[in-house]
Write a protein that holds these residues in place. Structure first.
Motif, PDB file in Angstrom:
ATOM      1  N   LEU A   1     -11.121  -5.256 -15.946  1.00 47.83           N
ATOM      2  CA  LEU A   1      -9.928  -5.941 -15.434  1.00 47.83           C
ATOM      3  C   LEU A   1      -8.910  -4.915 -14.929  1.00 47.83           C
ATOM      4  CD1 LEU A   1      -9.280  -8.743 -18.126  1.00 47.83           C
ATOM      5  CD2 LEU A   1     -10.544  -8.924 -15.975  1.00 47.83           C
ATOM      6  N   LEU A   2      -8.766  -3.815 -15.655  1.00 46.78           N
ATOM      7  CA  LEU A   2      -7.822  -2.762 -15.235  1.00 46.78           C
ATOM      8  C   LEU A   2      -8.245  -2.154 -13.898  1.00 46.78           C
ATOM      9  CD1 LEU A   2      -7.112  -1.060 -18.661  1.00 46.78           C
ATOM     10  CD2 LEU A   2      -5.396  -2.066 -17.165  1.00 46.78           C
ATOM     11  N   GLU A   3      -9.540  -1.970 -13.731  1.00 43.71           N
ATOM     12  CA  GLU A   3     -10.017  -1.415 -12.453  1.00 43.71           C
ATOM     13  C   GLU A   3      -9.730  -2.390 -11.318  1.00 43.71           C
ATOM     14  OE1 GLU A   3     -13.790   0.894 -10.444  1.00 43.71           O
ATOM     15  OE2 GLU A   3     -14.038   0.059 -12.451  1.00 43.71           O
ATOM     16  N   ARG A   4      -9.907  -3.680 -11.595  1.00 39.75           N
ATOM     17  CA  ARG A   4      -9.632  -4.700 -10.563  1.00 39.75           C
ATOM     18  C   ARG A   4      -8.139  -4.730 -10.217  1.00 39.75           C
ATOM     19  NH1 ARG A   4      -9.288  -6.802  -6.654  1.00 39.75           N
ATOM     20  NH2 ARG A   4      -9.805  -8.899  -5.940  1.00 39.75           N
ATOM     21  N   ALA A   5      -7.288  -4.595 -11.236  1.00 32.94           N
ATOM     22  CA  ALA A   5      -5.839  -4.680 -11.012  1.00 32.94           C
ATOM     23  C   ALA A   5      -5.257  -3.403 -10.407  1.00 32.94           C
ATOM     24  CB  ALA A   5      -5.122  -4.999 -12.331  1.00 32.94           C
ATOM     25  N   TYR A   6      -5.755  -2.230 -10.858  1.00 34.65           N
ATOM     26  CA  TYR A   6      -5.131  -0.963 -10.448  1.00 34.65           C
ATOM     27  C   TYR A   6      -5.981  -0.108  -9.516  1.00 34.65           C
ATOM     28  CZ  TYR A   6      -1.422  -1.407 -13.990  1.00 34.65           C
ATOM     29  OH  TYR A   6      -0.336  -1.814 -14.723  1.00 34.65           O
ATOM     30  N   GLY A   7      -7.297  -0.291  -9.591  1.00 31.94           N
ATOM     31  CA  GLY A   7      -8.165   0.516  -8.736  1.00 31.94           C
ATOM     32  C   GLY A   7      -8.692   1.797  -9.359  1.00 31.94           C
ATOM     33  N   PHE A   8      -8.238   2.154 -10.580  1.00 32.58           N
ATOM     34  CA  PHE A   8      -8.795   3.365 -11.205  1.00 32.58           C
ATOM     35  C   PHE A   8      -9.922   2.968 -12.166  1.00 32.58           C
ATOM     36  CE2 PHE A   8      -5.812   2.178 -14.562  1.00 32.58           C
ATOM     37  CZ  PHE A   8      -6.423   2.599 -15.734  1.00 32.58           C
ATOM     38  N   ASN A   9     -10.854   3.891 -12.394  1.00 34.75           N
ATOM     39  CA  ASN A   9     -11.970   3.613 -13.297  1.00 34.75           C
ATOM     40  C   ASN A   9     -11.576   4.012 -14.719  1.00 34.75           C
ATOM     41  OD1 ASN A   9     -14.445   4.086 -14.874  1.00 34.75           O
ATOM     42  ND2 ASN A   9     -15.471   3.534 -12.962  1.00 34.75           N
ATOM     43  N   ALA A  10     -11.442   3.012 -15.575  1.00 34.19           N
ATOM     44  CA  ALA A  10     -10.953   3.252 -16.941  1.00 34.19           C
ATOM     45  C   ALA A  10     -11.937   4.083 -17.764  1.00 34.19           C
ATOM     46  CB  ALA A  10     -10.666   1.915 -17.628  1.00 34.19           C
TER      47      ALA A  10
ATOM     48  N   VAL B   1       2.184  -1.014 -14.197  1.00 32.66           N
ATOM     49  CA  VAL B   1       2.768  -2.235 -13.617  1.00 32.66           C
ATOM     50  C   VAL B   1       3.056  -2.095 -12.115  1.00 32.66           C
ATOM     51  CG1 VAL B   1       4.502  -4.071 -13.841  1.00 32.66           C
ATOM     52  CG2 VAL B   1       3.751  -2.829 -15.874  1.00 32.66           C
ATOM     53  N   VAL B   2       3.892  -1.127 -11.726  1.00 29.07           N
ATOM     54  CA  VAL B   2       4.316  -1.059 -10.318  1.00 29.07           C
ATOM     55  C   VAL B   2       3.159  -0.743  -9.368  1.00 29.07           C
ATOM     56  CG1 VAL B   2       6.737  -0.512 -10.783  1.00 29.07           C
ATOM     57  CG2 VAL B   2       5.082   1.344 -10.580  1.00 29.07           C
ATOM     58  N   ASP B   3       2.145  -0.025  -9.846  1.00 32.83           N
ATOM     59  CA  ASP B   3       1.014   0.329  -8.988  1.00 32.83           C
ATOM     60  C   ASP B   3      -0.096  -0.723  -8.993  1.00 32.83           C
ATOM     61  OD1 ASP B   3       2.218   2.606  -8.152  1.00 32.83           O
ATOM     62  OD2 ASP B   3       1.030   3.995  -9.362  1.00 32.83           O
ATOM     63  N   ALA B   4       0.059  -1.787  -9.768  1.00 31.00           N
ATOM     64  CA  ALA B   4      -0.978  -2.828  -9.816  1.00 31.00           C
ATOM     65  C   ALA B   4      -0.995  -3.601  -8.501  1.00 31.00           C
ATOM     66  CB  ALA B   4      -0.721  -3.779 -10.978  1.00 31.00           C
TER      67      ALA B   4
ATOM     68  N   LEU C   1      -0.479   3.614 -20.435  1.00 30.97           N
ATOM     69  CA  LEU C   1      -0.354   2.596 -21.479  1.00 30.97           C
ATOM     70  C   LEU C   1      -0.351   1.213 -20.829  1.00 30.97           C
ATOM     71  CD1 LEU C   1       1.873   2.667 -24.626  1.00 30.97           C
ATOM     72  CD2 LEU C   1       1.791   0.609 -23.232  1.00 30.97           C
ATOM     73  N   ASN C   2      -1.381   0.456 -21.118  1.00 33.71           N
ATOM     74  CA  ASN C   2      -1.466  -0.914 -20.606  1.00 33.71           C
ATOM     75  C   ASN C   2      -1.162  -1.907 -21.724  1.00 33.71           C
ATOM     76  OD1 ASN C   2      -2.370  -3.119 -18.759  1.00 33.71           O
ATOM     77  ND2 ASN C   2      -3.867  -3.382 -20.397  1.00 33.71           N
ATOM     78  N   ILE C   3      -0.457  -2.976 -21.381  1.00 35.27           N
ATOM     79  CA  ILE C   3      -0.226  -4.072 -22.316  1.00 35.27           C
ATOM     80  C   ILE C   3      -1.062  -5.251 -21.835  1.00 35.27           C
ATOM     81  CG2 ILE C   3       1.490  -5.620 -23.342  1.00 35.27           C
ATOM     82  CD1 ILE C   3       3.623  -3.447 -22.538  1.00 35.27           C
TER      83      ILE C   3
ATOM     84  N   ALA D   1       0.646  -7.617 -17.981  1.00 42.11           N
ATOM     85  CA  ALA D   1       1.232  -8.767 -18.678  1.00 42.11           C
ATOM     86  C   ALA D   1       2.379  -9.390 -17.870  1.00 42.11           C
ATOM     87  CB  ALA D   1       1.748  -8.308 -20.044  1.00 42.11           C
ATOM     88  N   THR D   2       2.863 -10.540 -18.359  1.00 36.99           N
ATOM     89  CA  THR D   2       4.023 -11.179 -17.729  1.00 36.99           C
ATOM     90  C   THR D   2       5.277 -10.323 -17.961  1.00 36.99           C
ATOM     91  OG1 THR D   2       4.377 -12.431 -19.761  1.00 36.99           O
ATOM     92  CG2 THR D   2       3.186 -13.563 -17.995  1.00 36.99           C
ATOM     93  N   PRO D   3       6.301 -10.478 -17.116  1.00 37.44           N
ATOM     94  CA  PRO D   3       7.556  -9.738 -17.339  1.00 37.44           C
ATOM     95  C   PRO D   3       8.146 -10.010 -18.728  1.00 37.44           C
ATOM     96  CG  PRO D   3       7.566 -10.770 -15.168  1.00 37.44           C
ATOM     97  CD  PRO D   3       6.346 -11.280 -15.873  1.00 37.44           C
ATOM     98  N   GLU D   4       7.904 -11.201 -19.271  1.00 30.40           N
ATOM     99  CA  GLU D   4       8.440 -11.544 -20.603  1.00 30.40           C
ATOM    100  C   GLU D   4       7.875 -10.633 -21.690  1.00 30.40           C
ATOM    101  OE1 GLU D   4       8.636 -15.326 -18.173  1.00 30.40           O
ATOM    102  OE2 GLU D   4       7.286 -13.622 -18.378  1.00 30.40           O
ATOM    103  N   LEU D   5       6.603 -10.229 -21.543  1.00 30.30           N
ATOM    104  CA  LEU D   5       6.015  -9.295 -22.516  1.00 30.30           C
ATOM    105  C   LEU D   5       6.302  -7.849 -22.110  1.00 30.30           C
ATOM    106  CD1 LEU D   5       4.378  -8.876 -25.085  1.00 30.30           C
ATOM    107  CD2 LEU D   5       2.277  -9.230 -23.779  1.00 30.30           C
ATOM    108  N   GLU D   6       6.278  -7.581 -20.824  1.00 32.21           N
ATOM    109  CA  GLU D   6       6.522  -6.217 -20.338  1.00 32.21           C
ATOM    110  C   GLU D   6       7.932  -5.716 -20.685  1.00 32.21           C
ATOM    111  OE1 GLU D   6       5.022  -3.670 -19.015  1.00 32.21           O
ATOM    112  OE2 GLU D   6       3.022  -4.517 -18.814  1.00 32.21           O
ATOM    113  N   LYS D   7       8.860  -6.637 -20.922  1.00 29.18           N
ATOM    114  CA  LYS D   7      10.229  -6.194 -21.252  1.00 29.18           C
ATOM    115  C   LYS D   7      10.264  -5.416 -22.576  1.00 29.18           C
ATOM    116  CE  LYS D   7      12.000 -10.168 -23.831  1.00 29.18           C
ATOM    117  NZ  LYS D   7      12.783 -11.385 -23.838  1.00 29.18           N
TER     118      LYS D   7
END
Length: 407
Positions: free
Chosen positions: A289-298, A323-326, A215-217, A231-237
């Motif tokens: 963008l998700l692939e760039r941030a995390y490395g997996f192919n969406a 988040v933690v693996d980004a 689940l990505n935000i 997202a920023t920690p403010e939204l991730e909360k």
């Protein structure tokens, strides 16, 4: 890559070069079902291909389902909005689940979608269908009457959206009865909804066996202009609350597999309001963008979540931890010229010199006069950024709105 005959055989509905490349380098057999303009490219590059034009569903609609069935295809995957109901119709045959077609209609028609969400106890704003301009004026007055507006008070805006278009296409904000006159008759019927004050964001959720697998935000900086992940920690909360909302959505729409892209608002007091949900990859290159941030192919994740032959171990191993693996924050900005007349493309030095700047796909202007942006309109191309800090990314994307790329 070597294809595994024990795994599912998937049909990609529509055209996306990135999706094709993902399928080509994955262990599933695949076939592209796209309009005939894709045929030459597919032949040149040995891409398995079946021609099909995605007009409105009609008497011939079952033909493509039976063609795919004969080839041994297990499931159809929609790549863009107009193929969602086709995927529903085809999968109802391939998977022998007639309800999938009805489900796809709910996920295509914004008015039906809102009603289904409401029935599932999901918070939505006030909404109605409009068949003509008089309906819009009546709704505008009624919403503001409900909000106890007095004569002379500025109206609360209402939003008009096409029933079945993707994203911001056909989206208008109406504040006064005079603005209603600017709506062309051919845009009707439309969905009207009250304005929700709050922080708008999007979610991308891969689902398999009725459970969320990733689940990505996505955080919007300005809707229709810019987005970044994670997202920023403010939204991730709000992640726990957001996850609970997505689980409710999965249950309400009876979704067992696949991928959803809903949009929500969170108000100042932390209440979540449902905007809409799509059953296909999001715009603004969020998969990239998700692939760039995390490395997996969406897109490979998309194939896994649709394939009925995907195992529990396989899908669990595929996705990283949110988040933690980004490895960083990836964002993009959609450029729209700020001037009415332009002659050439000129990248601002402050954009190109920023350490987060990576690339752009802007092209020189084809014509000098810039057409007035109706509603949200379509951007002229995207600029990509990548860096460590979500707040720096947010401010950088916001800053791009004040710069001229076409002069």
């Amino acid at each position: 890559m070597e294809k595994n005959p024990e795994k599912g055989f998937v049909a990609l509905l529509g055209w996306s070069l990135n999706a094709v490349e993902a399928a080509e380098t994955f262990d599933r057999r695949y076939v592209v079902v796209a309009p005939d303009w894709a045929e030459e490219y597919c032949e040149q590059h040995n891409i398995p291909y079946i021609p099909w034009n995605f007009e409105r569903l009609n008497d011939r609609s079952l033909e493509i389902a039976h063609t795919l069935q004969e080839k041994g295809v297990d499931v159809a995957i929609p790549l863009y909005e107009e193929t969602v109901e086709w995927a529903g119709a085809i999968n109802s045959v391939l998977l022998d689940q007639p309800k999938l077609f009805g489900q796809s209609m709910l996920l295509r028609d914004k008015a039906l979608m809102k009603r289904r969400a409401q029935l599932g106890g999901i918070r939505v704003g006030i909404f109605e269908e409009a068949h003509d301009k008089e309906d819009v004026v009546r709704f505008l007055k009624r919403v503001n009457q409900t909000l106890l507006k007095l004569d002379g008070d500025p109206n609360d805006p209402i939003h008009l959206k096409a029933f079945d278009k993707a994203g911001c296409l056909g989206h208008r904000v109406i504040r006064t009865p005079d603005e209603v006159d600017t709506i062309p008759d051919e845009e009707f019927p439309v969905l009207m909804e009250s304005h929700l004050d709050g922080w708008e964001f999007a979610v991308e959720a891969w689902i398999h066996n009725g459970k969320i697998r990733f689940l990505n935000i996505s955080e919007y900086v300005t809707l229709g202009y810019s987005v970044f992940v994670p997202a920023t920690p403010e939204l991730e909360k709000y992640r726990e609350q957001i996850t609970a909302q997505i689980e409710k959505l999965i249950k309400t729409f009876d979704i067992e597999f696949g991928f959803i892209h809903p949009e929500y608002f969170v108000t100042n007091d932390g209440e979540m309001y449902f905007g809409e949900v799509a059953y296909r990859p999001p715009g603004f290159k969020v998969f990239e963008l998700l692939e760039r941030a995390y490395g997996f192919n969406a897109y490979q994740g998309l194939i896994l979540s649709f394939d009925p032959k995907t195992t529990e171990e396989e899908i669990t191993a595929f996705f990283p931890k949110e988040v933690v693996d980004a490895k960083g924050v990836a964002g993009c900005f959609g450029v729209y010229p700020r001037r009415r007349v332009v002659s050439h493309l000129e990248m601002p030095a402050e954009t190109e010199d920023h350490p987060y700047f990576e690339s752009h796909e802007l092209t020189p202007p084809v014509e000098e006069t810039v057409t007035k942006r109706t509603a949200f309109g379509t951007h002229w191309g995207l600029i990509y950024f990548f860096g460590d800090d979500p707040h720096t990314m947010r401010d950088l994307l916001k800053r791009q709105e004040d710069l001229d790329f076409y002069v």
